[in-house]
Design a protein around this motif. Structure first.
Motif, mmCIF file in Angstrom:
data_model
loop_
_atom_site.group_PDB
_atom_site.id
_atom_site.type_symbol
_atom_site.label_atom_id
_atom_site.label_comp_id
_atom_site.label_asym_id
_atom_site.label_seq_id
_atom_site.Cartn_x
_atom_site.Cartn_y
_atom_site.Cartn_z
ATOM 1 N N GLY A 297 -16.108 -15.038 -0.666
ATOM 2 C CA GLY A 297 -15.377 -13.939 -1.275
ATOM 3 C C GLY A 297 -15.603 -12.617 -0.575
ATOM 4 O O GLY A 297 -16.494 -12.456 0.267
ATOM 5 N N THR B 118 -11.479 -14.302 -3.619
ATOM 6 C CA THR B 118 -12.380 -15.458 -3.557
ATOM 7 C C THR B 118 -11.595 -16.673 -3.070
ATOM 8 O O THR B 118 -10.386 -16.767 -3.282
ATOM 9 N N VAL C 52 -11.045 -8.044 -5.600
ATOM 10 C CA VAL C 52 -11.978 -9.140 -5.346
ATOM 11 C C VAL C 52 -11.204 -10.382 -4.922
ATOM 12 O O VAL C 52 -10.402 -10.923 -5.696
ATOM 13 N N TRP D 268 -11.962 -2.433 -7.851
ATOM 14 C CA TRP D 268 -12.376 -3.469 -6.906
ATOM 15 C C TRP D 268 -11.267 -4.501 -6.752
ATOM 16 O O TRP D 268 -10.722 -4.996 -7.730
ATOM 17 N N SER E 79 -8.396 -9.023 0.701
ATOM 18 C CA SER E 79 -8.892 -7.946 -0.156
ATOM 19 C C SER E 79 -8.446 -6.581 0.372
ATOM 20 O O SER E 79 -8.019 -5.712 -0.398
ATOM 21 N N TRP F 288 -16.819 -14.086 -10.835
ATOM 22 C CA TRP F 288 -15.693 -13.872 -9.916
ATOM 23 C C TRP F 288 -15.381 -15.128 -9.116
ATOM 24 O O TRP F 288 -14.252 -15.338 -8.688
ATOM 25 N N HIS F 289 -16.391 -15.973 -8.897
ATOM 26 C CA HIS F 289 -16.236 -17.142 -8.026
ATOM 27 C C HIS F 289 -15.974 -18.429 -8.803
ATOM 28 O O HIS F 289 -15.901 -19.490 -8.197
ATOM 29 N N ARG G 192 -14.835 -8.155 -1.506
ATOM 30 C CA ARG G 192 -14.278 -7.156 -2.407
ATOM 31 C C ARG G 192 -14.237 -5.812 -1.698
ATOM 32 O O ARG G 192 -15.115 -5.485 -0.897
ATOM 33 N N PHE H 17 -22.655 -7.344 -8.871
ATOM 34 C CA PHE H 17 -22.058 -8.628 -8.512
ATOM 35 C C PHE H 17 -21.983 -9.512 -9.747
ATOM 36 O O PHE H 17 -22.884 -9.507 -10.584
#
Length: 873
Positions: free
Chosen positions: A424, A385, A383, A381, A572, A871-872, A426, A867
């Protein structure tokens, strides 16, 4: 997890690591208790008395989990809330303690622990399990590979461990709520019209052949009775064949509430009913004479198999009997034959299974699941953000054609909302997904999977989702209709990166004829971009691209969401298609320009300040030149805003003084008004006004004057943010910073007045009104007046175009006082109950990082529904 004769023992991560270290350390006594250690010592020893088994008898320690470890650590009582509360481990890193192990007595306890401990069960239940799961870092999915999980309808409350599920684009396949599927590889063909697993089931170790044996041509529905746990284990003297069959294996079938050290129930029904009504067996048929006490533990209930062909016919009567809760299943010929078949099979007890199971073969299978994920698919992935942005001053002067005909200047800041970068995307490439039968024949397998999702800031719960599968080039033709087209921004992004040209799509939209498959175009595009030859990919497999965009902001937030999201999607994708030899860093300026083109494709319009504000971290001022051109040059260049921006847009970062930035983090606050703004309507108002001034001298002075104030305000705000304390005594810092923040507040206050002038629609006849959108809703106007009157804020403005969305405020003191003022206003204005807020209040902190793209090559949970809020962060 370690299974024992009276339940399950769970090791904390710390305890597991201690054991692992002991097994890997050649000086540890545990080293010679492991298969690897034993083989190494056997080879080095030159042992000539016989096989490795004889060597083991002489040189290894006979350590038993239950007899030695658990008894020594006094963890022989069932799990309780008190045990959970103590289960956070010890600071002593040398040896395990009683808090490092937890013992579960029932299967029900195990299911509750996995479901609620991984935060997938009902949030109002089993709080102690959640606490325990948090302390030991439980997860709802681990080492999974799920293809087209949304087509399978796997409920969020399922726990999937070491699992591969490949039911590509299958229809009506469901895994019901509150199931646990552990180390399975379930491959169901698309030709299967229905596949159902009942709720509250625990399925463990089942191979794909198990499900195929149940899903026959005559029976497309698999229903596993509620509460029934099925576990498949390899037995000794089994050899794994080339097709991953297990040879001799056993199926353990128990109900979650069966107590194996008692003799009350089996598979959820009483022993007496099982013997007299269901099977017509006697106690002697199930228990050996030498057993002193009859228990489920030592009863021969569990059939041995040497072929998967026998499973469907032998289990039919069990499923029917338990599902219908009576013996009507045995009145049919099929039911009676199934029962007789089951009775004819050799059966063993749990006691014998513990002695004879082939643990090595079982772990080999689990290991293959992980290896399979790495070999079958490239599933990294990428990703991306990014933070949101708040505009301090100068907005609308960034909007074409105003920015080039008049010139513009915007100052804005990248911010986190509630500590998160709220936007974001991905993407990943799956390079070798097997075709199902009908895909191989029809050649029309979808090769692009698009998902646009919105989630909540506080708990990452999904609140909205659009999903599209693309098979043909023609599936992209509605990219420029964002109102009616699902995932329009994702489709436009594919055009923006060059997968398909806009010109070709426009031609196909007009033409009628045979559709063009997208799959070969995608493979060619990957080969060109990544310099990889995809001809090695098997002809019976498909290459697939998955793109998922995620917004944690409500729609119409006014914080640049759609533009910044577009930048995340493009970034991405650029990283996803990057070749291994391409080491150049991502050029954020190019992403900013490409977002302008993306928005042109979407026909949504808009300027450059959103993507500049969010894709670049911190504070910055963006200026666009006033361009004097001939009308022909102007018309040609205005067709491509990205080209115009490359020539005439200048972006200058503003390094913030650390003291000023810290104070701004304390003073800035966001209030969501609950009113989604209508940006397109407000944009139309502004552009109509801009065009009208050319025809109406009365409007000209107002428009030109307002635009002049906006440009001037953009410069003023930039100068405020450039403040430094070089010439200020330390004792005067606090006063000086407050003065700067007050000036910024005044900038925002003046800015809001200019915005309202620009966005208010031109006066029209009543019967000719196109849109009468008010940029300032009454509740916002009244709230601002209340806060100014109470000296709670220095300034505030609705973010972006206005009309609703988020209200950005700068408080006169710590924002905690401002929160109280907003609460009081809300209680009075809306006649609310105490402590109930109609407005949603959010923290707002400056984000220095801007857009980032990270590759998660080690993520083994590959489902599109997976999820992580981290990630954020």
């Amino acid at each position: 997890l370690a299974w024992i004769d009276t339940g399950v023992v769970i090791f904390t991560p710390r305890a597991a690591q201690i054991l692992r270290n002991g097994i890997l350390d050649s000086q540890s006594p545990l080293y010679r208790c492991s298969r690897t250690g034993l083989q190494t010592l056997y080879k080095k020893s030159g042992f000539n008395k016989g096989t490795i088994k004889e060597f083991a008898k002489e040189h290894t320690l006979q350590i038993e989990l239950y007899s030695h470890m658990l008894m020594a650590l006094h963890t022989t009582t069932p799990l309780t809330k008190q045990t959970y509360l103590q289960a956070v481990g010890s600071n002593d890193n040398g040896k395990m303690t009683t808090e490092d192990l937890v013992y579960l007595y029932h299967s029900r306890e195990l299911m509750d622990l996995l479901l609620y401990g991984s935060n997938t069960g009902d949030e109002h239940q089993k709080e102690e399990y959640k606490l325990f799961g948090d302390a030991w870092r439980f997860t709802s999915r681990a080492v999974c590979h799920i293809v087209d999980s949304s087509s399978c309808n796997i409920d969020a409350s399922c726990v999937l461990l070491n699992t591969i599920i490949e039911s590509s684009s299958s229809h009506q396949i469901q895994v019901h709520k509150d199931c646990i599927i552990e180390h399975c590889d379930i491959f169901i063909p698309r030709t299967c019209s229905k596949f159902v697993i009942g709720d509250n089931c625990l399925l463990s170790g089942l191979r794909k052949q198990f499900f195929c044996s149940l899903c026959t041509d005559n029976n497309k529905i698999i229903r596993i009775p509620k509460g029934l746990c099925i576990q498949q284990l390899a037995m000794e003297k089994s050899m794994e064949s080339d097709d991953n069959d297990l040879g001799r294996f056993v199926l353990i079938m128990l109900h979650v509430d069966d107590e194996i050290k008692k003799c009350n129930t089996i598979m959820g029904i009483s022993i007496e009913e099982f013997l007299r009504t269901a099977t017509n067996l006697t106690h002697e048929d199930l228990w050996d004479d030498k057993e002193d006490k009859r228990m489920i533990w030592n009863g021969n209930f569990h059939p041995l198999f040497t072929s998967y062909d026998d499973i469907g016919s032998s289990l039919y009567w069990i499923f029917e009997y338990l599902t219908n809760n009576n013996n009507s299943a045995l009145s049919s010929d099929l039911g009676r034959k199934s029962l007789e078949h089951w009775k004819s099979l050799p059966r063993v007890s749990l006691k014998e299974i513990r002695k004879q199971n082939n643990a090595f073969l079982e772990f080999q299978h689990r290991k293959k699941l992980s290896v399979c994920q790495k070999k079958k698919h490239t599933s990294r992935w990428h990703v991306a953000t990014a933070p949101a942005r708040i505009d301090i001053h100068g907005g609308w002067t960034d909007t074409p054609p105003i920015c080039y005909e008049h010139g513009g200047c915007v100052t804005n800041i990248a911010v986190k909302v509630d500590g998160l970068k709220p936007l974001g995307a991905r993407s990943r490439l799956l390079l070798s997904i097997p075709f199902s039968d009908d895909e191989t024949k029809g050649g029309d397998a979808p090769c692009v999977h698009l998902i646009s999702e919105s989630r909540q800031l506080d708990d990452d719960g999904r609140v909205g989702k659009e999903e599209v599968w693309l098979t043909h080039v023609e599936d992209l033709c509605d990219f420029n209709d964002p109102i009616n087209c699902k995932c329009a921004i994702l489709k436009a992004a594919l055009i923006c990166i060059g997968l398909v040209s806009e010109k070709d799509l426009m031609m196909k939209k007009k033409q009628k004829g045979e559709k063009t498959l997208l799959s070969p175009i995608l493979k060619s595009f990957i080969s060109n971009k990544r310099k990889e030859n995809l001809t090695a990919v098997s002809n019976d497999s498909i290459t697939r691209l998955e793109i998922i965009s995620t917004s944690l902001l409500p729609r119409g937030s006014g914080m640049g969401g759609s533009s910044i999201l577009g930048g995340c999607i493009l970034a991405s994708l650029y990283e996803c298609f990057r070749g291994s030899s391409d080491n150049l860093p991502l050029d954020l300026n190019e992403v900013i320009y490409d977002v302008l083109y993306l928005e042109q494709l979407l026909t949504t319009g808009g300027g450059y300040q959103d993507q500049v504000g969010g894709l670049l971290g911190g504070a910055k001022v963006s200026q666009s030149d006033e361009v004097i051109q001939s009308s022909d040059e102007k018309k040609e260049e205005e067709k491509n805003y990205a080209k115009m921006a490359r020539k005439y847009l200048h972006i200058q970062p503003i390094p913030l003084n650390s003291k000023l930035q810290n104070e701004l983090d304390k003073r800035l606050l966001l209030v969501y008004t609950g009113i989604p703004r209508l940006a397109k309507n407000l944009l139309r108002n502004v552009l109509n006004k801009w065009e009208s001034y050319k025809k109406s001298p009365e409007e000209k002075d107002i428009i030109i004057q307002t635009l002049g104030l906006l440009v001037e305000g953009g410069h003023d705000a930039a100068e405020c943010l450039k403040w430094n304390d070089n010439d200020i005594a330390e004792s005067e810092d606090e006063i000086a910073i407050d003065q700067v923040i007050e000036q910024l507040g005044q900038c925002m206050k003046k800015y809001w007045e200019c915005k309202k002038i620009m966005a208010t629609p031109p006066q029209q006849e009543d019967d000719d009104i196109i849109d009468n959108t008010n940029p300032e809703p009454k509740c916002v106007k009244d709230l601002l007046m209340y806060l100014y009157d109470n000296k709670s804020i220095y300034g505030g403005t609705l973010a972006g175009a206005g009309g609703g969305g988020f209200l950005a405020l700068i408080s006169t003191s710590d924002h905690l006082n401002l929160r109280d003022s907003i609460q009081k206003f809300s209680n009075q204005y809306f006649n609310c109950e105490k402590d109930q807020n109609v407005f949603s209040i959010h923290s707002c902190t400056i984000c220095d990082e801007g857009l980032t793209v990270r590759e998660y090559a080690d993520i083994k949970v590959c489902g599109a529904d997976y999820f992580k809020l981290d990630w954020h962060s």
